[in-house]
Design a protein around this motif. Structure first.
Motif, PDB file in Angstrom:
ATOM      1  N   GLY A  12      35.480  38.276  39.510  1.00 36.18           N
ATOM      2  CA  GLY A  12      36.920  38.235  39.331  1.00 36.18           C
ATOM      3  C   GLY A  12      37.652  39.349  40.041  1.00 36.18           C
ATOM      4  N   ARG A  15      40.301  37.178  42.909  1.00 37.13           N
ATOM      5  CA  ARG A  15      40.679  36.141  41.948  1.00 37.13           C
ATOM      6  C   ARG A  15      40.871  34.782  42.619  1.00 37.13           C
ATOM      7  N   PRO A  16      40.707  33.688  41.871  1.00 34.86           N
ATOM      8  CA  PRO A  16      40.971  32.345  42.405  1.00 34.86           C
ATOM      9  C   PRO A  16      42.371  32.259  43.001  1.00 34.86           C
ATOM     10  N   GLN A  18      43.465  33.916  45.502  1.00 36.01           N
ATOM     11  CA  GLN A  18      43.859  35.159  46.174  1.00 36.01           C
ATOM     12  C   GLN A  18      43.447  35.123  47.645  1.00 36.01           C
ATOM     13  N   ASP A  64      38.230  27.517  41.663  1.00 34.66           N
ATOM     14  CA  ASP A  64      37.303  27.674  40.538  1.00 34.66           C
ATOM     15  C   ASP A  64      35.960  28.175  41.042  1.00 34.66           C
ATOM     16  N   GLY A  92      31.782  41.085  34.129  1.00 31.78           N
ATOM     17  CA  GLY A  92      33.190  40.800  33.922  1.00 31.78           C
ATOM     18  C   GLY A  92      33.540  40.556  32.472  1.00 31.78           C
ATOM     19  N   ARG A 123      37.321  48.193  39.244  1.00 32.93           N
ATOM     20  CA  ARG A 123      37.515  46.737  39.279  1.00 32.93           C
ATOM     21  C   ARG A 123      36.915  46.050  38.051  1.00 32.93           C
TER      22      ARG A 123
END
Length: 278
Positions: A12, A15-16, A18, A64, A92, A123
């Motif tokens: 993550g 990110r999706p 991004q 995804d 995460g 992060r």
């Protein structure tokens, strides 16, 4: 490079949806030519982790990525390639739980490196980390690694394995426990000893994923104590790792559940205290 970027997507950190850094930025970060960057990005695109790749703009993280290449649809990959991104993705979670059965913890120690780097970079920030590792006891006659010809009590192969087991376990424990003082993370690392040589390696992540590989033996020459010996050893880092995810259907869910039952049964019954010393 592809492994590191894959781990960032899984965890993550990227990110999706991004935009990825530009090829110039990636080339500068990794100290490589742009051709190497393009090759790494194409690998991630082939795994459906990146979309919208074109010459004019940076690629985009797939909508995804966490659901891509998971469970029974995931192709087996060498442990050295597959374990790092799965471990990083597990970090995460607020509470990270890792259980492992292996011959030594060398591959696990290496695979944790990216997670630790991302924690130090800010992060990732789990609140709690629990790691349990089952390793063979120092007192047993190992099935492997062993000399092809019996060396009796003076076995340099066993001495080298024991030194590796202890050193890698100490590094793993030190690196994780250091997160207490540097980042205030609640960390617990525990080792226990098995009375047998595990023929497989197993990693259980956050109660939802099981990663499984066979130890395949090879006959090879090894220089130990200034002596050349023929040995039977296992290529642990190159063993093909199969992934089973609890959300990937009844078959995968059952494998994850039974793997946890198997691990806990060993942990709570025939395993014993393990000291990472001499």
């Amino acid at each position: 490079m592809a492994d590191v970027l894959r781990a960032r997507i899984r965890s993550g950190a990227l990110r999706p949806g991004q935009r990825m850094p530009t090829q110039a930025q990636l080339a500068d970060e990794f100290g490589v030519e742009r051709g190497t960057v393009r090759q790494a990005l194409r690998i991630l695109q082939s795994e459906h982790l990146l979309t919208n790749m074109s010459k004019g703009s940076p690629a985009t993280v797939a909508p995804d990525p966490a659901g891509t290449l998971v469970g029974s649809s995931a192709p087996p990959l060498p442990t050295a390639v597959a374990l790092t991104p799965r471990i990083t993705a597990a970090f995460g979670a607020p509470h990270v739980e890792i259980d492992a059965v292996c011959l030594t913890s060398a591959t696990l120690t290496l695979a944790l490196g990216e997670s630790l780097r991302q924690i130090h970079a800010g992060r990732l920030k789990p609140a709690k980390v629990d790691v349990r590792v089952l390793l063979p006891s120092r007192d047993i006659d190992l099935a492997f690694p062993v000399p092809v010809e019996d060396q009796g009590r003076d076995d340099p192969v066993h001495r080298q394995w024991l030194a590796t087991r202890n050193a890698q376990g100490q590094v793993l424990r030190h690196n994780l426990l250091a997160l207490r003082s540097t980042h205030g993370i609640d960390v617990r690392v525990t080792f226990r000893a098995l009375p047998f040589t595990p023929p497989v390696k197993l990693y259980l992540l956050n109660g939802t994923e099981a990663l499984f590989a066979y130890y395949t033996l090879r006959r090879r020459a090894a220089g130990l104590d200034d002596v050349q010996l023929e040995t039977y050893g296992a290529e642990g880092s190159q063993s093909m790792l199969f992934s089973f995810d609890q959300g990937a259907g009844p078959r995968d869910s059952a494998f994850v559940e039974q793997s946890h039952l198997w691990f806990n049964s060993l942990w709570e019954t025939i395993s014993s205290e393990l000291l990472l010393t001499g």
